[in-house]
Write a protein that holds these residues in place. Structure first.
Motif, PDB file in Angstrom:
ATOM      1  N   UNK A   1       1.202  -1.282   0.097  1.00  0.00           N
ATOM      2  CA  UNK A   1       0.241  -0.078   0.414  1.00  0.00           C
ATOM      3  C   UNK A   1       0.879   1.240  -0.406  1.00  0.00           C
ATOM      4  N   UNK A   2       0.006   2.261  -0.513  1.00  0.00           N
ATOM      5  CA  UNK A   2       1.061   3.604   0.045  1.00  0.00           C
ATOM      6  C   UNK A   2       1.134   4.156   1.018  1.00  0.00           C
ATOM      7  N   UNK A   3       2.115   4.814   1.219  1.00  0.00           N
ATOM      8  CA  UNK A   3       2.101   4.868   2.759  1.00  0.00           C
ATOM      9  C   UNK A   3       0.981   5.846   3.586  1.00  0.00           C
ATOM     10  N   UNK A   4       0.631   6.618   2.792  1.00  0.00           N
ATOM     11  CA  UNK A   4      -0.899   7.352   3.591  1.00  0.00           C
ATOM     12  C   UNK A   4      -2.153   6.568   4.068  1.00  0.00           C
ATOM     13  N   UNK A   5      -1.498   5.216   3.457  1.00  0.00           N
ATOM     14  CA  UNK A   5      -1.881   3.821   4.156  1.00  0.00           C
ATOM     15  C   UNK A   5      -1.583   2.975   4.848  1.00  0.00           C
ATOM     16  N   UNK A   6      -0.620   3.096   4.568  1.00  0.00           N
ATOM     17  CA  UNK A   6       0.771   2.059   5.740  1.00  0.00           C
ATOM     18  C   UNK A   6       0.868   2.795   7.144  1.00  0.00           C
ATOM     19  N   UNK A   7       1.102   3.831   6.630  1.00  0.00           N
ATOM     20  CA  UNK A   7       1.545   4.588   7.837  1.00  0.00           C
ATOM     21  C   UNK A   7      -0.195   4.761   9.669  1.00  0.00           C
ATOM     22  N   UNK A   8      -0.868   4.834   8.591  1.00  0.00           N
ATOM     23  CA  UNK A   8      -2.142   5.151   8.794  1.00  0.00           C
ATOM     24  C   UNK A   8      -2.197   4.142   9.673  1.00  0.00           C
ATOM     25  N   UNK A  61     -13.220 -10.303  15.214  1.00  0.00           N
ATOM     26  CA  UNK A  61     -12.824  -8.620  14.912  1.00  0.00           C
ATOM     27  C   UNK A  61     -12.947  -7.725  14.584  1.00  0.00           C
ATOM     28  N   UNK A  62     -12.931  -8.022  12.777  1.00  0.00           N
ATOM     29  CA  UNK A  62     -12.220  -7.840  11.840  1.00  0.00           C
ATOM     30  C   UNK A  62     -13.234  -6.420  11.695  1.00  0.00           C
ATOM     31  N   UNK A  63     -12.553  -5.009  11.999  1.00  0.00           N
ATOM     32  CA  UNK A  63     -13.554  -3.677  11.520  1.00  0.00           C
ATOM     33  C   UNK A  63     -13.098  -3.078   9.334  1.00  0.00           C
ATOM     34  N   UNK A  64     -12.219  -3.403   9.695  1.00  0.00           N
ATOM     35  CA  UNK A  64     -11.194  -2.995   8.427  1.00  0.00           C
ATOM     36  C   UNK A  64     -10.746  -3.990   7.140  1.00  0.00           C
ATOM     37  N   UNK A  65     -10.978  -3.600   5.711  1.00  0.00           N
ATOM     38  CA  UNK A  65      -9.943  -3.906   5.178  1.00  0.00           C
ATOM     39  C   UNK A  65      -9.475  -2.718   4.183  1.00  0.00           C
ATOM     40  N   UNK A  66      -8.132  -2.483   4.199  1.00  0.00           N
ATOM     41  CA  UNK A  66      -8.603  -1.950   3.065  1.00  0.00           C
ATOM     42  C   UNK A  66      -6.472  -1.696   1.641  1.00  0.00           C
ATOM     43  N   UNK A  67      -7.453  -1.430   0.468  1.00  0.00           N
ATOM     44  CA  UNK A  67      -6.323  -2.288  -0.619  1.00  0.00           C
ATOM     45  C   UNK A  67      -6.826  -0.983  -1.358  1.00  0.00           C
ATOM     46  N   UNK A  68      -5.370  -1.210  -2.312  1.00  0.00           N
ATOM     47  CA  UNK A  68      -5.615  -0.184  -3.509  1.00  0.00           C
ATOM     48  C   UNK A  68      -6.408  -0.483  -4.138  1.00  0.00           C
ATOM     49  N   UNK A  69      -6.527  -0.152  -5.297  1.00  0.00           N
ATOM     50  CA  UNK A  69      -7.242  -0.696  -6.877  1.00  0.00           C
ATOM     51  C   UNK A  69      -5.773  -0.623  -7.754  1.00  0.00           C
ATOM     52  N   UNK A 100       9.660   0.172  -1.170  1.00  0.00           N
ATOM     53  CA  UNK A 100       9.106  -1.002  -0.232  1.00  0.00           C
ATOM     54  C   UNK A 100       8.026  -1.338  -0.574  1.00  0.00           C
ATOM     55  N   UNK A 101       8.002  -1.563  -1.905  1.00  0.00           N
ATOM     56  CA  UNK A 101       6.841  -2.363  -2.744  1.00  0.00           C
ATOM     57  C   UNK A 101       7.259  -3.595  -3.350  1.00  0.00           C
ATOM     58  N   UNK A 102       8.886  -2.980  -4.126  1.00  0.00           N
ATOM     59  CA  UNK A 102       9.163  -3.842  -4.700  1.00  0.00           C
ATOM     60  C   UNK A 102       9.687  -4.960  -3.642  1.00  0.00           C
ATOM     61  N   UNK A 103      10.526  -4.224  -2.448  1.00  0.00           N
ATOM     62  CA  UNK A 103      10.952  -5.569  -1.495  1.00  0.00           C
ATOM     63  C   UNK A 103       9.391  -6.112  -1.170  1.00  0.00           C
ATOM     64  N   UNK A 104       8.859  -6.364  -1.270  1.00  0.00           N
ATOM     65  CA  UNK A 104       7.876  -6.504  -0.899  1.00  0.00           C
ATOM     66  C   UNK A 104       6.561  -7.649  -1.749  1.00  0.00           C
ATOM     67  N   UNK A 105       7.151  -7.240  -2.957  1.00  0.00           N
ATOM     68  CA  UNK A 105       7.643  -8.626  -3.652  1.00  0.00           C
ATOM     69  C   UNK A 105       8.051  -9.829  -3.884  1.00  0.00           C
TER      70      UNK A 105
END
Length: 384
Positions: free
Chosen positions: A100-107, A142-150, A337-342
């Motif tokens: 994910x973008x850092x706006x999502x990851x960091x939040x 207990x899962x409240x929310x899933x966040x995945x970018x398009x 971080x995206x390429x590393x996660x890949x």
């Protein structure tokens, strides 16, 4: 020196029609949309018309859209606002992906560290894709929310949000989608999608910087995170940026009218750029991302054996604007971080450059720029 702007995924030039629309409004008498007098009512009318136009383009109700300062605020508001509302229902678990973008990851990390939420960070595969089955396996009562970018901002990979949304709906879990990179490329019908919250930004579609929107489907648990006023149906306090929002609506109109033609042309540019790099560059190149499911304007390329930072500096000196797709920290390039996660080979990660195309780019300038890239690579290699 001729310059080549190939960094549209970072920000786009404002469309002349958008700039003109905003200029006409900014040169007018002004007015706060919360004021009761004629000037305030006129500003409110502009705001309402813009909201109606964007909502119609996205296939949702105007009341389901709230305006923000951009994609980062939209992501923060969606995640924090929905998570806090869900906590009151006994749900304190959040799921996202490592790409994910850092706006999502960091939040998400902040919610875990500071507000006591449990966070599950799912892997992505070598193409940057999040598997729906991984999401289903991670969901708990207990899962409240899933966040995945398009659409991924670094490699352009498109995620299967419909399949993911069907899983979240089935399990009674909220689903947030960061659609900052896909607005303008996708024909959204939000009232038909299994999505509860979706984030957008104007400056990725040839609109103004500093303006965004958040879709909050009717009935979605949500708490405002900004206070001090009753604007945006009490969901986002602060005087609305009427000129910017009007420009946003104008940019969305252009997207709707030109989407198919633009998409075909960007596909053509992307394919031609890859062909030109293969024929002009004397080192092996690797295309990072999903070969089939990707945005038409982003191509992430590894020039094997050529360091990313060195490449970007040389591209810039020759007038070519590109990016690593990652942040610059303290003057040193932070590898993606995206390429590393890949889990790509280190030589691919250390040599990756993102090129992204848009308004103003032509096939002719790609021919010229590819020749320059070939010369740059030879120059770098010969200096080693």
């Amino acid at each position: 020196m001729r310059t080549y702007y190939f960094d549209h995924a970072a920000t786009t030039p404002m469309h002349p029609s958008v700039a003109q629309t905003m200029l006409e409004l900014m040169q007018g008498p002004g007015g706060n949309s919360s004021s009761m007098h004629a000037f305030g009512r006129a500003a409110k009318q502009q705001l309402n018309r813009s909201r109606d136009r964007i909502a119609a383009a996205l296939g949702c109700k105007p009341a389901e859209l709230l305006f923000t300062s951009g994609g980062t605020e939209s992501d923060n508001a969606a995640l924090i606002g929905a998570a806090r509302a869900q906590r009151k229902r006994g749900k304190t678990h959040i799921i996202t992906s490592a790409g994910e973008h850092h706006a999502v990851l960091h939040t998400c990390e902040w919610l875990s560290k500071e507000e006591g939420f449990t966070l599950t960070m799912l892997p992505i595969d070598s193409t940057g894709t999040t598997a729906p089955e991984h999401i289903e396996a991670a969901i708990t009562p207990e899962t409240a929310l899933v966040s995945i970018m398009h659409g991924n901002n670094e490699v352009g990979t498109l995620q299967p949000i419909e399949a993911i949304g069907q899983i979240t709906k089935r399990n009674g879990v909220l689903f947030h989608v960061d659609a900052v990179q896909t607005l303008g490329w996708m024909d959204y019908r939000l009232n038909e999608l299994p999505v509860d919250l979706m984030s957008f930004s104007a400056h990725k579609i040839n609109g103004p910087q500093g303006v965004g929107a958040l879709y909050v489907a009717n009935g979605t648990p949500f708490e405002a995170i900004q206070h001090g006023g009753l604007q945006e149906r009490k969901r986002r306090a602060g005087t609305e940026n009427v000129a910017g929002i009007t420009g946003f609506a104008a940019a969305v109109d252009i997207c709707v009218n030109e989407r198919e033609k633009k998409q075909l042309f960007m596909d053509k540019l992307r394919k031609r750029w890859i062909e030109l790099l293969h024929s002009n560059v004397e080192v092996p190149i690797m295309i990072n991302g999903n070969e089939q499911h990707h945005l038409p304007h982003i191509v992430n390329v590894s020039f094997i054996g050529v360091d990313t930072e060195t490449m970007l500096m040389n591209l810039d000196m020759d007038g070519i604007a590109a990016a690593s797709g990652s942040a610059c920290t303290s003057g040193a390039l932070e590898r993606s971080h995206v390429l590393r996660a890949m889990h790509l080979p280190e030589e691919q990660i250390q040599s990756a450059v993102r090129f992204s195309f848009g308004l103003g780019n032509t096939l002719e300038e790609l021919e010229e720029a590819a020749h320059k890239v070939g010369t740059i690579v030879r120059r770098i290699r010969n200096n080693y």
